[in-house]
Write a protein that holds these residues in place. Structure first.
Motif, PDB file in Angstrom:
ATOM      1  N   ARG A  42       1.951  -3.511 -30.387  1.00  0.00           N
ATOM      2  CA  ARG A  42       3.324  -3.439 -30.896  1.00  0.00           C
ATOM      3  C   ARG A  42       4.195  -2.530 -30.035  1.00  0.00           C
ATOM      4  O   ARG A  42       5.401  -2.700 -29.970  1.00  0.00           O
ATOM      5  N   ARG A  43       3.578  -1.563 -29.349  1.00  0.00           N
ATOM      6  CA  ARG A  43       4.360  -0.635 -28.510  1.00  0.00           C
ATOM      7  C   ARG A  43       4.447  -1.102 -27.053  1.00  0.00           C
ATOM      8  O   ARG A  43       5.110  -0.456 -26.250  1.00  0.00           O
ATOM      9  N   ALA A  44       3.767  -2.184 -26.717  1.00  0.00           N
ATOM     10  CA  ALA A  44       3.732  -2.632 -25.322  1.00  0.00           C
ATOM     11  C   ALA A  44       5.073  -3.213 -24.894  1.00  0.00           C
ATOM     12  O   ALA A  44       5.877  -3.669 -25.715  1.00  0.00           O
ATOM     13  N   VAL A  45       5.316  -3.176 -23.591  1.00  0.00           N
ATOM     14  CA  VAL A  45       6.471  -3.826 -22.964  1.00  0.00           C
ATOM     15  C   VAL A  45       5.925  -4.783 -21.915  1.00  0.00           C
ATOM     16  O   VAL A  45       5.054  -4.414 -21.117  1.00  0.00           O
ATOM     17  N   VAL A  46       6.426  -6.020 -21.906  1.00  0.00           N
ATOM     18  CA  VAL A  46       5.941  -7.037 -20.975  1.00  0.00           C
ATOM     19  C   VAL A  46       6.965  -7.230 -19.868  1.00  0.00           C
ATOM     20  O   VAL A  46       8.168  -7.387 -20.130  1.00  0.00           O
ATOM     21  N   LEU A  47       6.489  -7.220 -18.621  1.00  0.00           N
ATOM     22  CA  LEU A  47       7.342  -7.407 -17.444  1.00  0.00           C
ATOM     23  C   LEU A  47       6.821  -8.599 -16.647  1.00  0.00           C
ATOM     24  O   LEU A  47       5.668  -8.606 -16.198  1.00  0.00           O
ATOM     25  N   GLY A  48       7.659  -9.628 -16.486  1.00  0.00           N
ATOM     26  CA  GLY A  48       7.298 -10.809 -15.704  1.00  0.00           C
ATOM     27  C   GLY A  48       7.980 -10.790 -14.348  1.00  0.00           C
ATOM     28  O   GLY A  48       8.955 -10.076 -14.129  1.00  0.00           O
ATOM     29  N   TYR A  49       7.447 -11.608 -13.426  1.00  0.00           N
ATOM     30  CA  TYR A  49       7.942 -11.621 -12.048  1.00  0.00           C
ATOM     31  C   TYR A  49       8.775 -12.868 -11.761  1.00  0.00           C
ATOM     32  O   TYR A  49       8.377 -13.992 -12.095  1.00  0.00           O
ATOM     33  N   ALA A  50       9.928 -12.660 -11.125  1.00  0.00           N
ATOM     34  CA  ALA A  50      10.766 -13.769 -10.677  1.00  0.00           C
ATOM     35  C   ALA A  50      10.239 -14.289  -9.339  1.00  0.00           C
ATOM     36  O   ALA A  50       9.687 -13.529  -8.555  1.00  0.00           O
ATOM     37  N   GLU A  51      10.440 -15.618  -9.047  1.00  0.00           N
ATOM     38  CA  GLU A  51      11.006 -16.493 -10.051  1.00  0.00           C
ATOM     39  C   GLU A  51       9.925 -17.235 -10.809  1.00  0.00           C
ATOM     40  O   GLU A  51      10.128 -17.747 -11.909  1.00  0.00           O
ATOM     41  N   THR A  52       8.723 -17.259 -10.211  1.00  0.00           N
ATOM     42  CA  THR A  52       7.704 -18.184 -10.673  1.00  0.00           C
ATOM     43  C   THR A  52       7.143 -17.842 -12.040  1.00  0.00           C
ATOM     44  O   THR A  52       6.771 -18.727 -12.804  1.00  0.00           O
ATOM     45  N   ALA A  53       7.059 -16.572 -12.374  1.00  0.00           N
ATOM     46  CA  ALA A  53       6.352 -16.180 -13.596  1.00  0.00           C
ATOM     47  C   ALA A  53       7.289 -15.765 -14.726  1.00  0.00           C
ATOM     48  O   ALA A  53       6.828 -15.177 -15.709  1.00  0.00           O
ATOM     49  N   THR A  54       8.589 -16.060 -14.631  1.00  0.00           N
ATOM     50  CA  THR A  54       9.499 -15.637 -15.701  1.00  0.00           C
ATOM     51  C   THR A  54       9.151 -16.304 -17.030  1.00  0.00           C
ATOM     52  O   THR A  54       9.161 -15.659 -18.082  1.00  0.00           O
ATOM     53  N   GLY A  55       8.858 -17.594 -17.000  1.00  0.00           N
ATOM     54  CA  GLY A  55       8.484 -18.290 -18.221  1.00  0.00           C
ATOM     55  C   GLY A  55       7.096 -17.926 -18.692  1.00  0.00           C
ATOM     56  O   GLY A  55       6.842 -17.783 -19.898  1.00  0.00           O
ATOM     57  N   LEU A  56       6.153 -17.767 -17.757  1.00  0.00           N
ATOM     58  CA  LEU A  56       4.793 -17.381 -18.108  1.00  0.00           C
ATOM     59  C   LEU A  56       4.788 -16.018 -18.794  1.00  0.00           C
ATOM     60  O   LEU A  56       4.139 -15.825 -19.836  1.00  0.00           O
ATOM     61  N   GLY A  57       5.507 -15.045 -18.216  1.00  0.00           N
ATOM     62  CA  GLY A  57       5.568 -13.716 -18.811  1.00  0.00           C
ATOM     63  C   GLY A  57       6.155 -13.740 -20.205  1.00  0.00           C
ATOM     64  O   GLY A  57       5.708 -13.022 -21.109  1.00  0.00           O
ATOM     65  N   HIS A  58       7.169 -14.605 -20.404  1.00  0.00           N
ATOM     66  CA  HIS A  58       7.803 -14.704 -21.714  1.00  0.00           C
ATOM     67  C   HIS A  58       6.825 -15.267 -22.738  1.00  0.00           C
ATOM     68  O   HIS A  58       6.764 -14.816 -23.890  1.00  0.00           O
ATOM     69  N   ALA A  59       6.041 -16.274 -22.320  1.00  0.00           N
ATOM     70  CA  ALA A  59       5.041 -16.842 -23.224  1.00  0.00           C
ATOM     71  C   ALA A  59       3.956 -15.821 -23.556  1.00  0.00           C
ATOM     72  O   ALA A  59       3.455 -15.771 -24.689  1.00  0.00           O
ATOM     73  N   VAL A  60       3.586 -14.989 -22.575  1.00  0.00           N
ATOM     74  CA  VAL A  60       2.626 -13.917 -22.821  1.00  0.00           C
ATOM     75  C   VAL A  60       3.178 -12.956 -23.875  1.00  0.00           C
ATOM     76  O   VAL A  60       2.473 -12.543 -24.810  1.00  0.00           O
ATOM     77  N   ALA A  61       4.462 -12.587 -23.737  1.00  0.00           N
ATOM     78  CA  ALA A  61       5.085 -11.693 -24.726  1.00  0.00           C
ATOM     79  C   ALA A  61       5.078 -12.329 -26.110  1.00  0.00           C
ATOM     80  O   ALA A  61       4.869 -11.640 -27.121  1.00  0.00           O
ATOM     81  N   ASP A  62       5.289 -13.651 -26.186  1.00  0.00           N
ATOM     82  CA  ASP A  62       5.217 -14.335 -27.482  1.00  0.00           C
ATOM     83  C   ASP A  62       3.823 -14.209 -28.084  1.00  0.00           C
ATOM     84  O   ASP A  62       3.666 -14.012 -29.298  1.00  0.00           O
ATOM     85  N   GLY A  63       2.786 -14.334 -27.221  1.00  0.00           N
ATOM     86  CA  GLY A  63       1.418 -14.203 -27.699  1.00  0.00           C
ATOM     87  C   GLY A  63       1.105 -12.812 -28.209  1.00  0.00           C
ATOM     88  O   GLY A  63       0.292 -12.635 -29.125  1.00  0.00           O
TER      89      GLY A  63
END
Length: 850
Positions: A89-110
């Motif tokens: 609950r305290r974590a922050v997720v950081l994804g990489y542009a451009e290729t992993a922006t959607g992947l990182g967002h899906a990880v945050a959803d999980g």
């Protein structure tokens, strides 16, 4: 979706890395499903020749959206289990542009409760940079961190875990650079590194272990698959040579094909013209994107944003499905995202899968900056590519962009999803992305997600989310693509007051005219018949003026202006101009309606919204007609005041109008003062929308001005009939428009302000001494008779059918019509000066009790 189902989705007889492996000796080794996850391709890159192409990322290879989303979501669930519920609950997720922006967002959803941020290569004016790092092997190397909340990466850093998400680990350098840069600013005790595949060498793995010990933090690694890429000596040089040879071979084949087609065309000319398939139509769909929800994680995306988006997804998918043809059978549909904009189109794709059901195969991929060689071979991961110019005005200047494995893939329709920053003339150009797609599918749907621009926080004002435009059928009877209303809906607020009561309050200074609404005029059967006759007889004349003013705007204000009508009289004209541009030039011009109030200025919140979504220099303000030019002056002063107060600069205050009898503007369709039927009625010819409202208790500093939607008047609505009748005459007048536009563009169109001089003269001659009570021209006179307390009407001697409805309204209200000579307008309406409900009027020169 289970991993087994994902694997079954990607099973192919030929591995999509065979072509590269056989020619360069590149070997891919790893656990069981690695080859199902990855293929190989080649790129022109001086740092790395080969490209690992993911089959579940949704970047280069179209894949089912549910498979792509499940890949990231599943990784997020694993991290949640690793960290435990409290730390997750305290974590922050950081994804990489451009290729992993959607992947990182899906990880945050999980992870469920984690906020999300991704790096970006798009600088955003006014947003402070909170960090950055380099990606050494990438085609575009610099990453920016632009969170709206500067504390996102710092809050509770010692207690929170930073989760870094990339599509692959090749060397681990990017992750090391990121952690090093952020750890210096905000040291943490724990990092989790996440990727679909880990392809690092043993030496690279040891380097990460040593780095973790050096900074004194725990670093965990979560991946879907693990393996290695073996590269023989000299592979970079051999790969570059192979790319060059393939490009030369393809260029030669292309020239031979063009020569062959030219020869066939010459042969066909002797008998019959060749049949050229028409490109697919491009249809814009209004998503009704939820207000306040960012387009992605460029500036941060919170759990609250996630909940709002989840609730809105089914409705947005229904809108897309409707644009695709509702119940029509479609075999294959591609949802195509745009560079860093990966998550929004991905989630629209997952929702569309559910909406369309099993009978339609929905796939998802995105465009990219990365240039990759395409080879049409089943053993190569990139079979085809489309090349088109960048369409989001990138900071590094213009350049080519790419869509892979779309051409030749047999898609019945493509849903192109872009943010509004990228909805530019380049996107719609003849060589742009939409045209490229239209050549390879049966239908193209354009869905534009509003670009989220954080509002800077000042000492006196908290950051606020700008509202979104209202659209039909929820607000107005116009089609959603016709106009976006930059208004707030006050339909449930009681605002109407009797005309006489309003007039007394306005003239006594007790109220401003924009603080209330007149009771909507209900036309008699005789008046409705008069409107119908006027519409039929003047349709061609209006169509000519529409065409002329539109062609003038296109010639002088660029290939894709943003039309912004002054609500509400300008709105039907803006819709018609948009229709002309679409009908004659195939242009899909953005069109909005904005409120401007005499004495109070223009809606500043609406201007900020326009500046956040479009280049202010592209905005063209549109109105129906000019009277004495008061609104022309009001707009110029308002824009100057807006910029002086710190608002975005670049808006041109010049107004384009259908008719300019007052000689107040230089962009017009005609300067004749004639009957424009949209002036005959109120809301029932303007999409059932009221005039605009500005009242302090209803409109806050970050709100749009207000307006009402009169749904109850639908039975009397002629708004669409008005548009259709005039648009039906476009082809008939096209030749005249071409000639008139050429003449106007070559002429001296400087404003003469002849109308203003006439109004000042009439004001004094009739003892009124207030130019605001003198309303010149057919349109303004009609308004006086419908919405104010008229005193008398001055009619130009000999004026004919253009004044029939004026005479009828005057007779119904008991207002005298006085014929005069030397009038530069067809008529002028005089509002009862110094009106009180006890006033009776006198001899035409003064008012009893004045």
């Amino acid at each position: 979706m289970s991993e087994r189902a994902t694997r079954e989705e990607n099973v192919d007889v030929v591995w999509s890395g065979d072509w590269v492996a056989e020619r360069l000796g590149v070997a891919l080794e790893g656990d069981g499903d690695l080859r199902e996850l990855l293929g190989l391709a080649l790129r022109r890159n001086p740092k790395r020749a080969h490209l690992l192409v993911s089959n579940v990322l949704g970047k280069h290879v179209p894949q089912r959206p549910s498979v792509v989303y499940a890949a990231g979501y599943g990784l997020g669930e694993r991290i949640r289990a690793l960290l435990g519920e409290e730390e997750a609950r305290r974590a922050v997720v950081l994804g990489y542009a451009e290729t992993a922006t959607g992947l990182g967002h899906a990880v945050a959803d999980g992870l469920r409760d984690a906020p999300y941020l991704h790096s970006t290569r798009r600088p955003v004016s006014g947003v402070a940079q909170a960090g950055g790092f380099e990606e050494a092997h990438s085609h575009a190397t610099s990453h920016l961190l632009l969170p709206e909340d500067p504390e996102l990466l710092a809050q509770g850093a010692e207690a929170s875990t930073l989760v870094l998400v990339d599509d692959e680990f090749s060397t681990g350098n990017t992750v090391l650079n990121t952690i090093r840069a952020l750890h210096e600013l905000h040291p943490r005790d724990r990092y989790v590194i996440v990727a679909l595949v880990d392809m690092r060498s043993p030496a690279d793995r040891d380097r990460l272990t040593a780095f973790a010990a050096e900074i004194g933090a725990r670093v965990d690694l979560v991946t879907r698959s693990t393996g290695t890429v073996t590269l023989p000596d000299g592979v970079l040089e051999r790969g570059q040579a192979l790319v060059a040879a393939q490009e030369a071979e393809q260029a030669e084949a292309g020239e031979a094909g063009e020569a062959r087609e030219a020869g066939e065309a010459r042969e066909a000319t002797a008998s019959a013209p060749p049949s050229v398939p028409a490109p697919a139509p491009v249809t814009r769909v209004d998503l009704a994107w939820p207000a306040g929800v960012p387009d992605g994680g460029r500036h941060g995306f919170t759990p609250a944003h996630r909940a709002a988006l989840e609730a809105a997804l089914p409705g947005m998918a229904e809108r897309i499905a409707g644009a695709l043809g509702g119940g029509a059978r479609l075999g294959r549909v591609l949802v195509l995202g745009f560079e860093e904009l990966m998550y929004a189109p991905l989630r629209l794709g997952t929702a569309l899968e559910e909406t369309l059901g099993a009978d339609t195969e929905v796939r998802y991929s995105t465009t990219t900056r990365s240039p990759v060689l395409a080879v049409d071979d089943p053993g190569y991961a990139i079979r085809t590519r489309l090349v088109f110019p960048a369409h989001d005005t990138p900071a590094d200047g213009p350049g080519d962009r790419y869509a892979y494995n779309v051409a030749g893939a047999g898609f019945d329709a493509v849903v192109a999803v872009v943010d509004s920053t990228a909805d530019t003339s380049e996107l719609h150009a003849s060589e742009g992305l939409l045209a490229r797609l239209a050549a390879h599918t049966g239908q193209v749907i354009l869905a534009v997600v509003p670009s989220y621009t954080p509002t800077p926080v000042s000492h006196s004002q908290e950051s606020a989310v700008l509202p979104e435009p209202l659209r039909g059928p929820d607000f107005s009877s116009y089609a959603p693509e016709d106009v976006g209303w930059l208004l707030q809906d006050l339909s449930d607020t009681e605002l109407e007051a009797p005309t006489e009561e309003r007039e007394e309050a306005i003239q006594s200074g007790g109220a401003h005219y924009a603080e209330s609404l007149p009771v909507e005029y209900q036309p008699s059967a005789e008046y409705q018949a008069l409107f119908s006759t006027a519409l039929e007889t003047s349709a061609a004349r209006i169509a000519r003026a529409v065409g002329t003013v539109t062609e003038t705007v296109l010639a002088e204000r660029g290939p894709r202006p943003v039309l912004v009508s002054l609500a509400r009289a300008g709105t039907p004209v803006g819709v018609l101009m948009r229709r002309w541009a679409q009908h004659r030039h195939g242009l899909d011009l953005p069109h909005y309606a904005i409120s401007i109030v005499r004495g109070r200025g223009i809606d500043a919140t609406a201007l900020r919204w326009l500046a956040a979504h479009h280049d202010p220099a592209d905005v063209v303000f549109v109105d129906g007609w000019t009277g004495k030019g008061a609104i022309t002056r009001e707009l110029a002063a308002a824009i100057e005041e807006f910029e002086a107060s710190g608002g975005p600069a670049g808006f041109d205050p010049e107004i384009a109008v259908l008719a300019d009898p007052g000689g107040c503007v230089r962009t017009y369709g005609t300067r004749e003062d004639f009957l424009i039927p949209s002036a005959c009625l109120n809301s029932t010819v303007s999409g059932l929308i009221s005039r605009t409202v500005l009242r302090a208790d209803l409109v806050g500093p970050n709100d749009f001005h207000g307006g009402k939607f009169y749904r109850e008047l639908a039975g009397a609505d002629v708004s669409v009939r008005f548009l259709d009748t005039i648009a039906a005459r476009f082809d008939e007048v096209a030749g005249q428009v071409e000639d008139e536009a050429k003449e106007l563009l070559a002429a001296d169109r400087a404003p003469t302000w002849e109308g203003w001089a006439a109004v000042e003269r009439i004001s004094e001659e009739y003892g009124i001494h207030d130019v605001n009570l003198v309303k010149p021209g057919v349109g303004e006179t009609t308004r006086v008779l419908l919405r104010r307390v008229p005193w008398k009407i001055l009619a130009k001697r000999g004026a004919g059918a253009d004044l029939t409805h004026i005479r009828l309204l005057a007779e119904q209200r008991g207002v005298p019509v006085e014929e005069v000579d030397g009038l530069p307008y067809s008529c002028v309406g005089l509002i009862h000066p110094r009106y009180t409900r006890g006033a009776t009027g006198a001899d035409g020169k003064a008012v009893k009790g004045a």
